[in-house]
Write an enzyme that holds these catalytic residues in place. Structure first.
Site, mmCIF file in Angstrom:
data_model
loop_
_atom_site.group_PDB
_atom_site.id
_atom_site.type_symbol
_atom_site.label_atom_id
_atom_site.label_comp_id
_atom_site.label_asym_id
_atom_site.label_seq_id
_atom_site.Cartn_x
_atom_site.Cartn_y
_atom_site.Cartn_z
ATOM 1 N N GLU A 124 42.137 36.376 29.353
ATOM 2 C CA GLU A 124 41.414 37.641 29.201
ATOM 3 C C GLU A 124 41.565 38.123 27.757
ATOM 4 O O GLU A 124 42.682 38.156 27.251
ATOM 5 C CB GLU A 124 41.967 38.712 30.150
ATOM 6 C CG GLU A 124 41.124 39.988 30.091
ATOM 7 C CD GLU A 124 41.547 41.062 31.109
ATOM 8 O OE1 GLU A 124 42.526 40.858 31.836
ATOM 9 O OE2 GLU A 124 40.870 42.079 31.153
ATOM 10 N N ALA A 265 51.412 42.089 30.629
ATOM 11 C CA ALA A 265 51.315 41.049 31.646
ATOM 12 C C ALA A 265 49.846 40.767 31.937
ATOM 13 O O ALA A 265 48.968 41.452 31.416
ATOM 14 C CB ALA A 265 52.004 41.493 32.926
ATOM 15 N N GLU A 267 46.997 39.407 35.108
ATOM 16 C CA GLU A 267 46.816 39.295 36.557
ATOM 17 C C GLU A 267 46.124 38.021 37.025
ATOM 18 O O GLU A 267 45.477 38.040 38.083
ATOM 19 C CB GLU A 267 45.999 40.504 37.025
ATOM 20 C CG GLU A 267 44.514 40.509 36.578
ATOM 21 C CD GLU A 267 44.218 41.337 35.334
ATOM 22 O OE1 GLU A 267 45.142 41.548 34.518
ATOM 23 O OE2 GLU A 267 43.066 41.767 35.168
ATOM 24 N N ASN A 268 46.228 36.897 36.321
ATOM 25 C CA ASN A 268 45.560 35.669 36.744
ATOM 26 C C ASN A 268 45.732 35.426 38.243
ATOM 27 O O ASN A 268 46.805 35.652 38.793
ATOM 28 C CB ASN A 268 46.160 34.470 36.006
ATOM 29 C CG ASN A 268 46.355 34.756 34.544
ATOM 30 O OD1 ASN A 268 45.394 34.994 33.834
ATOM 31 N ND2 ASN A 268 47.604 34.778 34.097
ATOM 32 N N HIS A 300 51.112 46.830 39.104
ATOM 33 C CA HIS A 300 49.785 46.860 38.472
ATOM 34 C C HIS A 300 49.108 45.488 38.560
ATOM 35 O O HIS A 300 47.965 45.377 39.009
ATOM 36 C CB HIS A 300 49.925 47.311 37.015
ATOM 37 C CG HIS A 300 48.642 47.369 36.265
ATOM 38 N ND1 HIS A 300 47.924 48.529 36.093
ATOM 39 C CD2 HIS A 300 47.917 46.395 35.644
ATOM 40 C CE1 HIS A 300 46.824 48.271 35.403
ATOM 41 N NE2 HIS A 300 46.799 46.980 35.104
ATOM 42 N N GLU A 301 49.831 44.465 38.143
ATOM 43 C CA GLU A 301 49.220 43.119 38.142
ATOM 44 C C GLU A 301 48.930 42.676 39.572
ATOM 45 O O GLU A 301 47.895 42.075 39.849
ATOM 46 C CB GLU A 301 50.112 42.099 37.437
ATOM 47 C CG GLU A 301 50.514 42.467 36.010
ATOM 48 C CD GLU A 301 49.400 42.938 35.119
ATOM 49 O OE1 GLU A 301 48.241 42.497 35.292
ATOM 50 O OE2 GLU A 301 49.667 43.773 34.226
ATOM 51 N N HIS A 304 45.816 44.261 40.954
ATOM 52 C CA HIS A 304 44.577 43.691 40.406
ATOM 53 C C HIS A 304 43.998 42.627 41.336
ATOM 54 O O HIS A 304 42.814 42.310 41.238
ATOM 55 C CB HIS A 304 44.852 43.028 39.053
ATOM 56 C CG HIS A 304 44.605 43.919 37.857
ATOM 57 N ND1 HIS A 304 43.484 44.707 37.723
ATOM 58 C CD2 HIS A 304 45.327 44.109 36.723
ATOM 59 C CE1 HIS A 304 43.538 45.351 36.569
ATOM 60 N NE2 HIS A 304 44.649 45.010 35.944
ATOM 61 N N GLU A 323 40.562 48.439 35.260
ATOM 62 C CA GLU A 323 41.799 48.939 34.653
ATOM 63 C C GLU A 323 42.101 50.396 35.032
ATOM 64 O O GLU A 323 43.223 50.708 35.419
ATOM 65 C CB GLU A 323 41.773 48.756 33.130
ATOM 66 C CG GLU A 323 41.740 47.289 32.678
ATOM 67 C CD GLU A 323 42.886 46.437 33.221
ATOM 68 O OE1 GLU A 323 43.854 47.000 33.771
ATOM 69 O OE2 GLU A 323 42.816 45.197 33.101
HETATM 70 N N1 B3K Z 1 44.339 42.631 32.135
HETATM 71 C C1 B3K Z 1 45.450 42.467 31.247
HETATM 72 C C2 B3K Z 1 45.157 42.865 29.851
HETATM 73 C C3 B3K Z 1 44.476 41.810 29.075
HETATM 74 C C4 B3K Z 1 44.330 42.219 27.633
HETATM 75 C C5 B3K Z 1 43.420 41.260 26.918
HETATM 76 N N2 B3K Z 1 43.227 41.589 25.523
HETATM 77 C C6 B3K Z 1 46.656 43.198 31.709
HETATM 78 C C7 B3K Z 1 46.389 44.317 32.613
HETATM 79 O O1 B3K Z 1 45.770 45.309 32.302
HETATM 80 O O2 B3K Z 1 46.775 44.210 33.738
HETATM 81 ZN ZN ZN Z 2 45.339 45.939 34.257
#
Ligand code: B3K
Ligand code: ZN
Length: 857
Positions: A124, A265, A267-268, A300-301, A304, A323
């Site tokens: 990301e 972090a 969230e893959n 949070h992750e 997601h 987000e």
């Molecule tokens: N989604 C990621 C953030 C990625 C940032 C890329 N430049 C972490 C988060 O917000 O959970």
């Molecule tokens: Zn996030």
């Protein structure tokens, strides 16, 4: 050479991708210097047409390309440094590309890179294009099947998204793993990690009885320090089931901790990657704030998985869709795990410090911007924190039941899709019958609305008339603003505990409310619980404000009342209109703190004075040096008045055995707040007291607090002893050493930064270390950063330039510290501007050029 600001991408230009990618087969032959990636894509054209197939690709070496088994020659395609175009493709076909990449040379930490000798990816927003040629945009969702081949000794563990298959021998000391992800996902959620780790394992049984294998992968020897992260993960899983009815959807959930990471972090899908600072904790090496941050980021992750992964964003303009919503979810999780009022206050502190500042400067942008220059720079406090406030206002306006119904509909209707803010609000419109058109203005309009409150009391009628007027200041590119719907929680307080509370949605520029009150003129409490992300303007005397603090029944507003009082006091001290802190005011604040000792976490927040950066918003031009000195004088006065309380509290032992519970953390928070006040006190014995607190501390929270307080006092033998001891004890642990760097950068001068940056353990390639020095200095030590002679700017300029060459995302984020330059007193302002101009003339990355260009406006 002058760098050009990147060309803007516009929301209005969105067009769907003309092809579906039904299936992606990725084969990785891992090697630090030359990794080969073979991608096989099942492609089909959407509808009729003859659009070319355009794939994103950056820093890739194309080895071969074929369609349906037929090798293509360079005349069949066009290749640039950022894409690959196939002008003439069938309607349905299989595309196979082979590329080579060099993870060991990837210092940008985007795509596939190495950290601590292990492979790690970050995609990301646009890192996947640094792994293979692909339509690297969130609205292309596909099924992924991944094969990883690697050296057995170097990479005993090979991870990707989804469900693992068998690991098989691949000959030559190598082995092969497969991963099959049954859920369609956008490329930004792809991940691969491979290496040798220690693993902390556990399991979770979901509400429908499915067993999930959980594993946290960390550096060798660190597994015990992953226990808290695991505990936080399991509590997050339970909370999302109970609060949102969301269950986890794969048989395994993996977390990998890496030391070199650009943010907190990621969230893959099924494979969250974490900055190791947000995984590892124990009482010796981590503070309560670390435990709290780990709990919140793990949550949070994990959250997601539904808000971001199952339902993702159509394009990056919709970033707040995942987000803002996910921050709102994690804030509520933390509130449920700890104290709701304390959590609310902390969230507001963060919002004001970062987002209000952003809104008031040249980088101001709406929660959903209409254009952007560099996507990495869109991960802002506005998108995250203000985005969360907007969801909070939605929930407040429609109530918890309708909110839950709307969320259920959203999950049902859009599962597996890439959607927009409009799609999200359509779900709430459907369940409530309401029109959210006016509310969506919040998403399109930058700037913090200001609400002016005026009251008049009619004694004969026993009525209070309240006049409310809203206005949002102009921001770059948005000279005129519309009114927005503002849900305002209000109350009339009778001073005896009686509270007549209600909510009004202020949806016009001005409105007048008349409210009956029996028993004489009541006190008016406004924006209780910080019901809207606004600035409230009220013309009250100090004594009226003091009376309001005493009568207040909403904990947020009680804290807020004290903040307003101390803010005004610091301003007076810094502007010289008052020579000494007002002893009545100091006594009243001290009294409020002592009265709150039954809730020590709350009492600790009452001791807090607004940071210098927050004070910028109150007066322009701002003089950081004067503000800092005014702030310190008030702190010293508070320390003197509270001296007996501080002494008694700190003489008592810290709770043992240590637990990271909210309750214990609250006790330590107040102890820490008192230690901090000792750091500001004029008491000649304070350094000795602090050194003995440092030596006798039984946990990192208090040890660090004592060391920080000692550095606040400037050079002393006691300070040097604590710093030397800390370094000696922790030099082997980089996460803890980051704190040592940060404490000094947060208090010292430009010379301190130069000294820290010249150390052999200052690693420009490690974002945590760079942030601990440059990030902390430029955001938490504003008197030194904005020194009128420009020394603070010079101290960071060169480091940022070097960082930019290796890691543009990191440098651009650091440069955002310059955003307040126009608010500064003339000397610092001129020095900041000159620095920005020099930077603009340097050869900056597009990310950094975007920030500098906008900052200069
Ligand atoms: N989604 C990621 C953030 C990625 C940032 C890329 N430049 C972490 C988060 O917000 O959970
Ligand atoms: Zn996030």
């Amino acid at each position: 050479m002058r760098t050009e600001t990147p060309v803007a991408v516009k929301l209005a230009d969105y067009t769907p991708y003309p092809f579906d990618i039904e299936h992606v087969d990725l084969a990785f032959d891992l090697d630090p210097d030359t990794t080969r990636v073979t991608a096989t894509l099942k492609v089909s054209r959407k509808g009729k047409g003859s659009a070319p197939l355009v794939l994103d690709g950056e820093a890739l070496k194309l080895v071969s390309i074929e369609i349906d088994g037929r090798a293509l020659t360079p005349s069949d395609y066009a290749l640039t440094d950022h894409d690959l175009t196939l002008p003439d493709v069938p309607d349905t076909f299989e595309l196979r590309t082979q590329v080579e990449i060099a993870p060991s040379k990837n210092t940008a930490l985007s795509g596939l890179y190495m950290s601590g000798g292990r492979f790690c990816s970050q995609c990301e927003s646009v890192g996947f294009r640094r792994i293979t040629y692909y339509p690297d945009r969130p609205d292309v969702m596909s099924r992924y099947f991944v094969t990883i081949t690697a050296d057995k000794a170097a990479c005993p563990i090979m991870l990707s998204n989804g469900t693992p298959g068998e690991v098989t021998d691949a000959g030559n000391g190598r082995h092969m793993a497969t991963w099959d992800d049954p859920h369609k996902k956008p490329s930004y959620l792809f991940a691969l990690c491979a290496g040798d780790y220690d693993v902390y394992r556990d399991s979770f049984t979901t509400m429908s009885g499915k067993r999930i294998d959980l594993a946290i992968h960390v550096d060798k020897g660190d597994a015990p320090r992953a226990a808290w992260a695991m505990d936080s993960l399991k509590r997050s899983m339970t909370w999302d089931e109970g609060t949102y009815g969301r269950e986890y959807d794969l048989g395994v959930f993996n977390i990998v901790a890496v030391r070199d990471f650009n943010f907190g972090a990621m969230e893959n899908k099924g494979l969250n990657v974490f900055n190791s600072a947000y995984v590892l904790a124990d009482e010796d090496s981590a503070t309560d704030a670390d435990f709290e941050a780990i709990e919140s980021i793990v949550a949070h992750e994990y959250f997601h998985n539904w808000t971001g992964n199952r339902i993702t964003c159509r394009d990056w303009f919709q970033l707040c869709l995942k987000e803002g919503l996910t921050v709102f979810r994690d804030q509520n999780f933390s509130a449920d795990m700890r104290s709701r009022p304390v959590q609310r206050i902390k969230d507001v502190i963060r919002l004001r410090a970062r987002q209000f500042a952003e809104d008031a400067g040249p980088l101001a942008h709406p929660v959903r911007p209409a254009n952007y220059g560099a996507i990495d720079n869109l991960y802002t406090a506005t998108v995250y924190e203000k985005g969360a406030e907007l969801i909070g206002m939605l929930r407040r306006m429609i109530g918890p039941d309708a909110y839950r119904k709307g969320m259920d509909l959203y999950f049902d209707r859009h599962d597996g899709q890439a959607v927009t803010i409009e799609d999200f609000y359509a779900c709430f419109a459907e369940v409530t019958g309401k029109d959210f058109g006016p509310f969506l203005v919040w998403y399109a309009q930058a700037g913090t609305p200001q609400v002016t409150v005026e009251e008049s009391w009619n004694d004969a009628a026993g009525e209070l008339t309240i006049r409310l007027a809203q206005a949002t200041p102009a921001t770059p590119g948005q000279p005129t603003k519309q009114p927005v719907p503002i849900p305002l929680e209000l109350a009339l307080l009778d001073g005896k505990g009686g509270t007549d509370a209600w909510m009004t949605v202020l949806d016009t520029a001005e409105t007048t409310i008349t409210r009956k009150a029996d028993g004489g003129r009541p006190l008016l409490s406004v924006n209780r619980d910080f019901s809207a992300p606004i600035r409230v303007e009220r013309d009250l005397t100090r004594d009226q404000r003091l009376a309001l603090v005493v009568a207040e029944t909403d904990p947020f507003n009680q804290w807020e009342g004290v903040q307003t009082l101390v803010t005004e006091e610091i301003l007076k001290l810094s502007e010289g209109s008052q020579a000494k802190p007002d002893s009545d005011l100091v006594a009243a604040v001290a009294e409020a703190i002592r009265n709150a000792s039954g809730d020590p976490a709350f009492a600790a927040l009452l001791t807090r004075l607004p940071e210098v950066g927050e004070l910028f918003l109150e007066r322009t031009p701002a003089d950081p040096v004067a503000l800092h000195s005014g702030r310190k004088r008030l702190q010293a006065a508070l320390a003197a008045t509270l001296a007996p309380t501080i002494a008694t509290t700190l003489a008592a032992p810290s709770p043992t055995p240590y637990r990271p519970s909210a309750e214990q953390a609250g006790v330590r928070a107040l102890r820490g707040a008192y230690i901090h006040l000792l750091g500001a006190s004029d008491d000649a014995d304070a350094p000795q007291t602090l050194l003995s607190l440092y030596r006798n501390a039984t946990n990192m929270t208090e040890r660090l607090a004592a060391m920080r307080a000692l550095t606040m006092k400037g050079p002393s033998a006691e300070r040097d002893e604590a710093l030397a001891d800390f370094e000696q004890s922790w030099k082997h642990n980089p996460i803890v050493m980051d704190k040592w760097f940060a404490v000094q950068a947060g208090q010292g001068t430009a010379a301190t930064v130069a000294e820290l940056a010249s150390r052999p353990d200052f690693d420009l390639k490690n974002p945590n270390r760079v942030r601990a020095v440059v990030g902390v200095f430029s955001t938490a030590n504003l008197a030194a950063f904005h020194a009128p002679d420009g020394s603070g700017y010079r101290a960071v300029e060169d480091i940022i330039l070097k960082a930019d060459a290796a890691n543009p995302a990191l440098a651009a984020r650091l440069l955002a510290a310059f955003e307040q330059w126009r608010m500064l007193e003339p000397r610092a302002g001129a020095a900041a501007k000159a620095t920005l101009q020099r930077l603009q003339d340097a050869k900056l990355s597009p990310n950094s050029a975007d920030i500098v260009g906008r900052a200069l406006g």
